[in-house]
Each structure stands twice: as structure tokens, then as C-alpha cells.
Design an enzyme around this catalytic site. Structure first.
Site, PDB file in Angstrom:
ATOM      1  N   ASP A 194       0.856  -1.437  -0.246  1.00  0.00           N
ATOM      2  CA  ASP A 194      -0.226  -0.157  -0.063  1.00  0.00           C
ATOM      3  C   ASP A 194       0.808   0.928   0.203  1.00  0.00           C
ATOM      4  O   ASP A 194       2.044   1.299   0.062  1.00  0.00           O
ATOM      5  CB  ASP A 194      -1.070  -0.015   1.228  1.00  0.00           C
ATOM      6  N   ASN A 221     -24.746  -3.921  -6.602  1.00  0.00           N
ATOM      7  CA  ASN A 221     -24.666  -3.024  -5.693  1.00  0.00           C
ATOM      8  C   ASN A 221     -25.552  -1.880  -5.651  1.00  0.00           C
ATOM      9  O   ASN A 221     -27.077  -1.019  -5.026  1.00  0.00           O
ATOM     10  CB  ASN A 221     -23.596  -1.599  -5.769  1.00  0.00           C
ATOM     11  N   CYS A 237     -19.511   1.742  -0.022  1.00  0.00           N
ATOM     12  CA  CYS A 237     -20.052   1.237  -1.030  1.00  0.00           C
ATOM     13  C   CYS A 237     -21.232   1.749  -1.486  1.00  0.00           C
ATOM     14  O   CYS A 237     -21.593   2.434  -3.279  1.00  0.00           O
ATOM     15  CB  CYS A 237     -19.953   0.164  -1.259  1.00  0.00           C
ATOM     16  N   LYS A 285     -23.446   1.451   9.967  1.00  0.00           N
ATOM     17  CA  LYS A 285     -24.093  -0.194   9.899  1.00  0.00           C
ATOM     18  C   LYS A 285     -22.865  -0.344  11.338  1.00  0.00           C
ATOM     19  O   LYS A 285     -22.267  -0.282  11.677  1.00  0.00           O
ATOM     20  CB  LYS A 285     -24.556  -1.170   8.474  1.00  0.00           C
TER      21      LYS A 285
HETATM   22  C1  UDX Z   1     -22.032  -3.383   0.651  1.00  0.00           C
HETATM   23  C2  UDX Z   1     -22.547  -4.558  -0.273  1.00  0.00           C
HETATM   24  O1  UDX Z   1     -23.202  -4.980   0.575  1.00  0.00           O
HETATM   25  C3  UDX Z   1     -21.503  -5.265  -0.708  1.00  0.00           C
HETATM   26  O2  UDX Z   1     -21.755  -6.577  -1.171  1.00  0.00           O
HETATM   27  C4  UDX Z   1     -20.353  -5.047  -1.394  1.00  0.00           C
HETATM   28  O3  UDX Z   1     -19.373  -5.711  -1.498  1.00  0.00           O
HETATM   29  C5  UDX Z   1     -19.702  -3.865  -0.763  1.00  0.00           C
HETATM   30  O4  UDX Z   1     -21.292  -3.060  -0.485  1.00  0.00           O
HETATM   31  P1  UDX Z   1     -21.188  -2.446   2.953  1.00  0.00           P
HETATM   32  O5  UDX Z   1     -21.254  -1.218   1.924  1.00  0.00           O
HETATM   33  O6  UDX Z   1     -21.040  -3.203   3.831  1.00  0.00           O
HETATM   34  O7  UDX Z   1     -21.664  -3.489   1.772  1.00  0.00           O
HETATM   35  O8  UDX Z   1     -22.577  -1.698   3.108  1.00  0.00           O
HETATM   36  P2  UDX Z   1     -24.159  -3.129   3.373  1.00  0.00           P
HETATM   37  O9  UDX Z   1     -23.989  -4.496   4.545  1.00  0.00           O
HETATM   38  O10 UDX Z   1     -24.511  -3.717   2.001  1.00  0.00           O
HETATM   39  O11 UDX Z   1     -25.155  -1.801   4.069  1.00  0.00           O
HETATM   40  C6  UDX Z   1     -24.790  -0.769   2.850  1.00  0.00           C
HETATM   41  C7  UDX Z   1     -25.880   0.321   3.797  1.00  0.00           C
HETATM   42  O12 UDX Z   1     -27.122  -0.587   3.817  1.00  0.00           O
HETATM   43  C8  UDX Z   1     -25.735   0.266   4.980  1.00  0.00           C
HETATM   44  O13 UDX Z   1     -26.005   1.830   6.243  1.00  0.00           O
HETATM   45  C9  UDX Z   1     -27.081  -0.248   5.992  1.00  0.00           C
HETATM   46  O14 UDX Z   1     -27.688  -0.213   7.456  1.00  0.00           O
HETATM   47  C10 UDX Z   1     -28.080  -0.523   5.102  1.00  0.00           C
HETATM   48  N1  UDX Z   1     -29.019  -1.011   4.668  1.00  0.00           N
HETATM   49  C11 UDX Z   1     -29.237  -2.044   4.337  1.00  0.00           C
HETATM   50  C12 UDX Z   1     -30.539  -0.322   5.127  1.00  0.00           C
HETATM   51  O15 UDX Z   1     -30.942   0.421   5.339  1.00  0.00           O
HETATM   52  N2  UDX Z   1     -31.348  -1.728   4.756  1.00  0.00           N
HETATM   53  C13 UDX Z   1     -31.047  -3.092   4.789  1.00  0.00           C
HETATM   54  O16 UDX Z   1     -32.617  -3.729   4.400  1.00  0.00           O
HETATM   55  C14 UDX Z   1     -29.668  -3.245   4.523  1.00  0.00           C
END
Ligand code: UDX
Length: 498
Positions: free
Chosen positions: A78, A275, A327, A387
Site C-alpha cells: 500500500d 450494488n 460502497c 452499520k
Molecule cells: C455493500 C454490499 O452489500 C456489498 O455486497 C458490496 O461488496 C459492498 O457494498 P457494505 O457497504 O458493507 O456492503 O454495506 P451493506 O451491508 O450493504 O449496507 C449498506 C447500507 O445499507 C448500510 O448503511 C445499512 O445500514 C443499509 N441497509 C442495509 C439498510 O438500510 N437496510 C437494509 O435492509 C440493509
């Protein structure tokens, strides 16, 4: 291999025919088959492949750590020397459940090393996984400058043929540009580069499990050789032939991951489309939640019933303060930007983004209604991470909510199990509590902003006693309305009858 079989009179044996047919079915090379003379049998020998990982962020550390964990030799680098120092000292720059064990074990077994010298790291691997950040630019497109920079380094420093694998989330057609860039920057090196795309679907908080137990592994390649090489790299994950750090070797008996081979463009599109669909689904749940509120219906029951239709599914259907993190928001923007560039109408995704951006204001309306006047009021907020199970506060709706409360003059005291250190840098005007109880102490409202499981298990009688007004506003529907009312709280949440 035939030569060997012939020499030992095995060419007509069922055993040899089975192996040969299996290899051809799997388009596997035969180079990793050894003849066990004692047992006059061909045995499959796991290949230790040499892998370089450029970028030691979430994707890079999980990819590097897990690929070393399943048996490969991985060098991770990195350009943030502080981060490498932290890693060298055996600490992690991020909080990710299980990753510390994976990395420590792989380092102990000499299969994972961190190297500051980029050229060394590049030369160490036959396959180079690019896992650098692709943050959003002001116009919503993805900033690909780090990828370009890595392309220049790889093209000028490599001394042998390389398979260059995009693991970072990139817009479609990036692979083509990467291939071109390697050709331009490496025009004097005479080294052959092949490019592949291998999007990562891991979620923060469950990243190690998601990497080792994915639903599918997608690769975008230009030729069979690259597909074979990537398949060898992922063989232990595909066959679940590894010691699992998450399930201590007793992995749930779920289906093995699917192996999807497609073109580079399609693989890149699969990531953005996945996504963006998740974001769309969350915004849909939030939109229906607002409707449920107007009608006095209960969104929990609605999404449960709607999600029971196997075509819809209940996962990623939870309403609340909206989606955040590094993401979903940026991938949605980058996908919309890509579509605008190619004249495709993605207004549906723009709407999903608009709905998401309104979540904080919608919830502020509830807070103002409950408190009447926000200014000067002591308010406790539980949760800062975007989250649960992560210390990541990037694009966190919880942080946006806290900043809005501060802007409206509330006296805010916050608590988060993991994300407070990172939040201190961007929340100068709030108090950081030692515990959730401390955050509730003397407050006139307590807000659930991130649905950490530990908040669910709090002693709510104690909280009731600590607050100056027992008022809970639950932005993640973590708690049960009837239970909270039975504890004597005024309780408001999202899309559920007050
Ligand atoms: C996400 C994708 O899920 C993953 O597949 C990808 O590789 C990277 O981006 P991540 O960013 O870790 O992963 O978070 P994720 O678990 O997807 O949650 C994203 C956001 O959505 C969070 O803020 C979470 O609180 C919110 N969320 C998730 C909701 O508001 N409702 C839901 O039902 C699920």
C-alpha cells in the site's frame, strides 16, 4: 500426464480416465497432478500460487488475508506507509470481525507479508489483484487515478508475465482502459500482461465470511488461461477445502459458491448492477415505510409479507435512516454517471438516491415533532458507524443525523462500540460518552442511529431511570414498540404505528 500414465500402465485404468475427464470438464490444467508411485494413483496437489495485492484497505486486506489463509503466498502493499507499519506491528488499521485472526495466522505460517517496496511486491506475484480505492468525484463518476497509477507501476516494474486483476469496484469498460494503459506504459518492457475483472461482493462487518463463503465468484476474462489461473486461485474457496476461521472448520452445509466466467465488461457491470439493486431495494422499503406511516400500517409486517415471495426475499428490505457506507452510495452514483455517458435513462436509480438522501430530514421531522424545540435539548445518540459490526463512518447516515442535530442546536452526546475514535475527527461539537447508559444520562431524547445488537440488549429500565424524559426515537426499527412502551417510554420508529 499421459506419458506418466503410460509408463506405469495406467493409461487404460478407470482411475486415470476419471481424472482426465474431470480435468477436461473443469478445464483444469494437468500440471498440478502428481503420480503417487506407492499407491500407483494420480493425486491432486494443491498449488501454492504467488499473489500480489495492491491496496491494503477493506477489499485488499480481506482478499490478501483470505487467499493466504486458504494456502496461497501473498504479498500485500500500500502507498500508505503508516498503514503498512501498523500491519507489520500485527495490528489492523480497520475493525473487521475475524480478519485479525486470518492475517495473524497467515503471517505466522509465512504465507502473508506486507511490503512497502511496490516494485518488489509487483514482482512477487504471478497474479496481481488491484484493490485500491475508487472514491467518487464531484460529478459522481469514480476516481480511477489510483488504478491508473498502479497500471503505470505494474507496467514499468514487472519483469515477468502478469495477470492483472481488477478487484476494486470500477465502472464498466475500465478493464479495457487498464489493458490499454498497461500496453502504453509497458511498451518498452516487453512483458506480457493479461487483464481480468473479479468484482468483490463482501460486506463490511461480515467480510471474511463473505469472502470465504460467497454466493458466487464472478470473473471477467479475455482468455481461458486467465480463467484457469483464477480458478486455481479460488479452488480452495470453490471446494471449501480450507480451515474456516469463522466456523472453526465446521462450516454450515450450504451450497458451494457458483463460478461465473464472463467478459470483463459484463463482470464490471455485474458489480454496479448488484450494488445499485441493493440500494434500490432499500429505498423501496423506505418509500413504502413512509406510506405505511401515513396509513397507520406496520412496515415490519408489510416487508415480511412482501419478502416471503421468494422472487422478492426479505433480506436488504429494512427501512430506516437509509443506506450509507463507502460502497452503495458511490456505486449508485457511478452507475448513474456511466448510464448518462452512454445515453441510457437511469432515472429509477436517481429516484432511489433522492429517497435515500431524504431519510435524515424525514427522521428530523419526527424528532422536532417529539421535542417541539430541538435547540438546547440534551439528546443522546446510539450508533455512529454506517452499520453495525464495523468502525467505518464513511457516508454514515448516523453521522449525518448527529451533524443535523448539532446544526439545530441540540446538545448531543454520542456512543458507538467501535467508531468513536474515527468520529472524533469530524464531530468536534458533540460529547463522546463512555457507555450507552452514559449517553442516555440526563437526556430528553435517545436516538437509535445504528442497529448494533448490543443496543437491543440494554437494561431499558436503567435507561428509563437515567433519562430526564423517557423518549426513544428509533431510526433503525431495532427495538419493539410494544416492549418499549411496556417500559414506559414514548417511542417512535420508522413506518410503524406510534
Ligand atoms: C455493500 C454490499 O452489500 C456489498 O455486497 C458490496 O461488496 C459492498 O457494498 P457494505 O457497504 O458493507 O456492503 O454495506 P451493506 O451491508 O450493504 O449496507 C449498506 C447500507 O445499507 C448500510 O448503511 C445499512 O445500514 C443499509 N441497509 C442495509 C439498510 O438500510 N437496510 C437494509 O435492509 C440493509
Amino acid at each position: 500426464m499421459f506419458g506418466l500414465a503410460f509408463r506405469f500402465g495406467l493409461e487404460n485404468s478407470d482411475h486415470y480416465r476419471k481424472i482426465r475427464n474431470r480435468n477436461h470438464a473443469r478445464s483444469e490444467s494437468c500440471c498440478n497432478l502428481k503420480l503417487d508411485l506407492k499407491r500407483k494413483k494420480f493425486i491432486y496437489v494443491e498449488q501454492t500460487l504467488k499473489i500480489s495485492v495492491i491496496g491494503a484497505g477493506y477489499v485488499g486486506l480481506v482478499t490478501g488475508g483470505c487467499l493466504a489463509g486458504v494456502g496461497h503466498e501473498v504479498v500485500c502493499t500500500d502507498n500508505d506507509l503508516e498503514k503498512l507499519k501498523t500491519l507489520e506491528s500485527g495490528r489492523l488499521p480497520i475493525y473487521e470481525p475475524g480478519l485479525d485472526v486470518v492475517i495473524a495466522e497467515a503471517r505466522k505460517e509465512g504465507r502473508l507479508s506486507f511490503r512497502a517496496n511496490m516494485a518488489d511486491a509487483i514482482r512477487a506475484g504471478d497474479a496481481i489483484f488491484i484493490c485500491v480505492g475508487t472514491p467518487p468525484l464531484p460529478n459522481g463518476s469514480a476516481d480511477l487515478s489510483a488504478i491508473d497509477h498502479v497500471a503505470r507501476l505494474v507496467a514499468t516494474e514487472a519483469r515477468s508475465p502478469k495477470l492483472v486483476v481488477e478487484k476494486s469496484t470500477v465502472p464498466a469498460q475500465t478493464g479495457q482502459e487498464l489493458k490499454r494503459a498497461l500496453g502504453v506504459y509497458g511498451r518498452n518492457s516487453g512483458v506480457k500482461f493479461s487483464v481480468a475483472s473479479n468484482p468483490e461482493f463482501l460486506r463490511e462487518g461480515t467480510a471474511v465470511e463473505d469472502f470465504l463463503h460467497p454466493d458466487r465468484i464472478v470473473i471477467g476474462v479475455e482468455d481461458d488461461a486467465a480463467a484457469r489461473q483464477l480458478r486455481e486461485i479460488y479452488r480452495p474457496v470453490l471446494e471449501r477445502s480450507f480451515h474456516c476461521p469463522i466456523h472453526a472448520g465446521k462450516c454450515p452445509d450450504t451450497a458451494l459458491p457458483a463460478w461465473l466466467v464472463t467478459t470483463i465488461n459484463s463482470a464490471e457491470l455485474i458489480k454496479h448492477a448488484s450494488n445499485s439493486f441493493l440500494a434500490l431495494k432499500i429505498s423501496y422499503a423506505n418509500m413504502v415505510a413512509d406510506q405505511a406511516e401515513r396509513l397507520g400500517a406496520d412496515i415490519d409486517e408489510v416487508v415480511r409479507a412482501v419478502g416471503m415471495d421468494a422472487r422478492i426475499g426479505t433480506s436488504f428490505f429494512r427501512p430506516g435512516l437509509g443506506f450509507g457506507g463507502f460502497c452503495l452510495p458511490k456505486d449508485l452514483q457511478a452507475f448513474v454517471h456511466l448510464a448518462e455517458g452512454s445515453g441510457v435513462d437511469f432515472s429509477m436509480l436517481k429516484e432511489a438516491e433522492k429517497i435515500n438522501k431524504k431519510r435524515i430530514e424525514n427522521f428530523m421531522v419526527k424528532i422536532r415533532r417529539a421535542l417541539w424545540v430541538v435547540k438546547g435539548k440534551p439528546v443522546g445518540v446510539l450508533g455512529l458507524a454506517f452499520k453495525p459490526n464495523t468502525d467505518d463512518i464513511r457516508f454514515s447516515p448516523s453521522i449525518d443525523l448527529v451533524q443535523q442535530l448539532v446544526a439545530e442546536g441540540a446538545r448531543v452526546r454520542v456512543f458507538d462500540p467501535e467508531a468513536m475514535e474515527r468520529a472524533k475527527a469530524i464531530l468536534p461539537d458533540v460529547e463522546f460518552a463512555k457507555t450507552a447508559y452514559d449517553a442516555a444520562e440526563g437526556s430528553e431524547a435517545l436516538i437509535i442511529a445504528t442497529e448494533w445488537e448490543q443496543f437491543h440488549n440494554l437494561d431499558w429500565n436503567r435507561i428509563h431511570g437515567a433519562m430526564s424524559r423517557p423518549l426513544i426515537l428509533d431510526g433503525r426499527n431495532l427495538l419493539s414498540p410494544s416492549e418499549m412502551k411496556s417500559h414506559g417510554f414514548e417511542y417512535y420508529s420508522v413506518g410503524r404505528p406510534d
